[in-house]
Design an enzyme around this catalytic site. Sequence first.
Site, PDB file in Angstrom:
ATOM      1  N   TRP A 101       1.004   9.196  -2.290  1.00  0.00           N
ATOM      2  CA  TRP A 101       2.674   8.886  -3.036  1.00  0.00           C
ATOM      3  C   TRP A 101       2.455   9.534  -3.918  1.00  0.00           C
ATOM      4  O   TRP A 101       3.631  10.334  -4.049  1.00  0.00           O
ATOM      5  CB  TRP A 101       2.859   7.429  -2.808  1.00  0.00           C
ATOM      6  CG  TRP A 101       3.246   7.094  -1.810  1.00  0.00           C
ATOM      7  CD1 TRP A 101       2.424   6.098  -0.856  1.00  0.00           C
ATOM      8  CD2 TRP A 101       4.044   7.673  -1.228  1.00  0.00           C
ATOM      9  NE1 TRP A 101       2.766   5.407   0.132  1.00  0.00           N
ATOM     10  CE2 TRP A 101       3.823   5.975   0.446  1.00  0.00           C
ATOM     11  CE3 TRP A 101       5.528   7.746  -0.405  1.00  0.00           C
ATOM     12  CZ2 TRP A 101       4.705   6.148   1.077  1.00  0.00           C
ATOM     13  CZ3 TRP A 101       5.893   7.604  -0.411  1.00  0.00           C
ATOM     14  CH2 TRP A 101       6.203   7.061   1.227  1.00  0.00           C
ATOM     15  N   ASP A 170       4.196   4.756 -10.614  1.00  0.00           N
ATOM     16  CA  ASP A 170       4.801   3.694  -9.029  1.00  0.00           C
ATOM     17  C   ASP A 170       4.076   2.777  -9.022  1.00  0.00           C
ATOM     18  O   ASP A 170       3.055   2.926  -8.663  1.00  0.00           O
ATOM     19  CB  ASP A 170       4.993   4.828  -7.988  1.00  0.00           C
ATOM     20  CG  ASP A 170       5.617   4.616  -7.035  1.00  0.00           C
ATOM     21  OD1 ASP A 170       5.838   3.739  -5.985  1.00  0.00           O
ATOM     22  OD2 ASP A 170       5.017   5.351  -6.368  1.00  0.00           O
ATOM     23  N   LYS A 194       7.599  -3.865  -0.204  1.00  0.00           N
ATOM     24  CA  LYS A 194       6.351  -4.079   0.811  1.00  0.00           C
ATOM     25  C   LYS A 194       5.812  -5.231  -0.352  1.00  0.00           C
ATOM     26  O   LYS A 194       5.179  -6.288   0.356  1.00  0.00           O
ATOM     27  CB  LYS A 194       5.233  -2.731  -1.013  1.00  0.00           C
ATOM     28  CG  LYS A 194       6.022  -1.377  -0.485  1.00  0.00           C
ATOM     29  CD  LYS A 194       5.899  -1.108   1.048  1.00  0.00           C
ATOM     30  CE  LYS A 194       5.987   0.160   1.160  1.00  0.00           C
ATOM     31  NZ  LYS A 194       5.691   1.436   0.200  1.00  0.00           N
TER      32      LYS A 194
HETATM   33  C1  LIG Z   1       6.329   3.201   0.062  1.00  0.00           C
HETATM   34  C2  LIG Z   1       6.628   3.902  -0.981  1.00  0.00           C
HETATM   35  C3  LIG Z   1       7.003   4.686  -1.542  1.00  0.00           C
HETATM   36  C4  LIG Z   1       8.426   5.300  -1.102  1.00  0.00           C
HETATM   37  O1  LIG Z   1       9.315   3.780  -0.840  1.00  0.00           O
HETATM   38  P1  LIG Z   1      10.586   4.683  -0.121  1.00  0.00           P
HETATM   39  O2  LIG Z   1      11.189   2.534  -0.181  1.00  0.00           O
HETATM   40  O3  LIG Z   1      10.588   4.834   1.496  1.00  0.00           O
HETATM   41  O4  LIG Z   1      11.108   5.635  -0.691  1.00  0.00           O
HETATM   42  C5  LIG Z   1       6.523   5.143  -2.686  1.00  0.00           C
HETATM   43  N1  LIG Z   1       5.215   4.731  -3.331  1.00  0.00           N
HETATM   44  C6  LIG Z   1       4.653   4.445  -3.003  1.00  0.00           C
HETATM   45  C7  LIG Z   1       3.091   3.623  -3.688  1.00  0.00           C
HETATM   46  C8  LIG Z   1       4.879   3.485  -1.532  1.00  0.00           C
HETATM   47  O5  LIG Z   1       3.855   2.581  -1.171  1.00  0.00           O
END
Ligand SMILES: *Cc1c(COP(=O)(O)O)cnc(C)c1O
Length: 358
Positions: A101, A170, A194
Amino acid sequence: MSIYNFSAGPAVIPTQVRARIKDEFDCYGQTQTSVMEISHRGADFIALAKQAKTDIIQLMDIPLDYEVLFLQGGASLQFSMLPLNLLNGKNQASYALTGQWSQKAITEAKRYAKVNICTDSTANKFTDVADTSTWDIANDNAFVHCCPNETIAGLEFDGVPNTSVPIVADMSSNILSKKIKVSNYDVIYATAQKNMGIAGLTIVIIKKSLIGLAGNNTPALLNYKNYADNDSMFNTPSTFSWYVSGLIFDWIKQNGGVEAIEQRNKQKAILLYSAIDNLGLYSNPVNPKYRSKMNVPFLLSDDKLNAVFLEKSHQAGLLALKGHKAVGGMRASIYNAMPLEGVQALVDFMVDFEKQYG
Ligand SMILES: *Cc1c(COP(=O)(O)O)cnc(C)c1O
């Protein structure tokens, strides 16, 4: 038979929240319609939206000098919005490369700035991270970006770099999973599907002083200021996703808040990693200090057993255990909504499977 969903995302929603959505689905409050059908400008939705914001501020103990934005586009759109909003005339930013990511965030950032990699975990295949005190961040960089829980390799770290430049994190896959000191960061962002809802909502927690720095050419919908000035309703927000996250914040409150959730998450992770380490058939390559409490990848000693493990586990009601293709093997995502019983059921299955096939 109980069903347990180990999907990495979109992921499990608490049973009580799903039940409440079902109960309220046709008639939200006094509206005589579904929450999907009401105006985001009406009193009912505005009350719901405000409550969700108040709740996340309380749950995460977000200081007053931060704004909380409810956006769309996923965490992935933040990979672009962050440089567009934070470069502020500078042409360099630092990125920690600790997994898939953060790699994606870097790829996008390179469109706007020179990216300096302040730490690099590629040599150890994202199974380890250098102590944040060693990260090399020059003062003239506009910000430093990190991903404190890499969802794919299952690498999680709590440290923050020692730097004067704004720190952006993030936290898509570990937000609300444990106590986080918000003031250690300048921006925290997370996509909802998530650990706090369904796809369609992205929450950005940002220091107010960093809002309003975007250049004039920035598209209006990519400028944090437009959302901050309009209670995140510059255009129509993802109303249903906002509603579901509100229910999840309420569920966390009812279940003892983030502290209690953190204790349960620790128990769950200890249970699963102990099984992986103590049984003979399974392994996890991540430095034990930095093993994720949310996403637990594990390999079987013989890859030929993967298909039968997936088939039998699915039959046992343990869903979505297939590992990400970049890592292989299995991955159990054990977000807040996964009960301890679900992890226990997985461990029991792993013991039985090893007896039969190990
Ligand atoms: C799932 C995830 C993303 C991407 O999320 P989207 O909603 O598909 O853009 C980015 N960073 C992390 C750490 C993730 O787990």
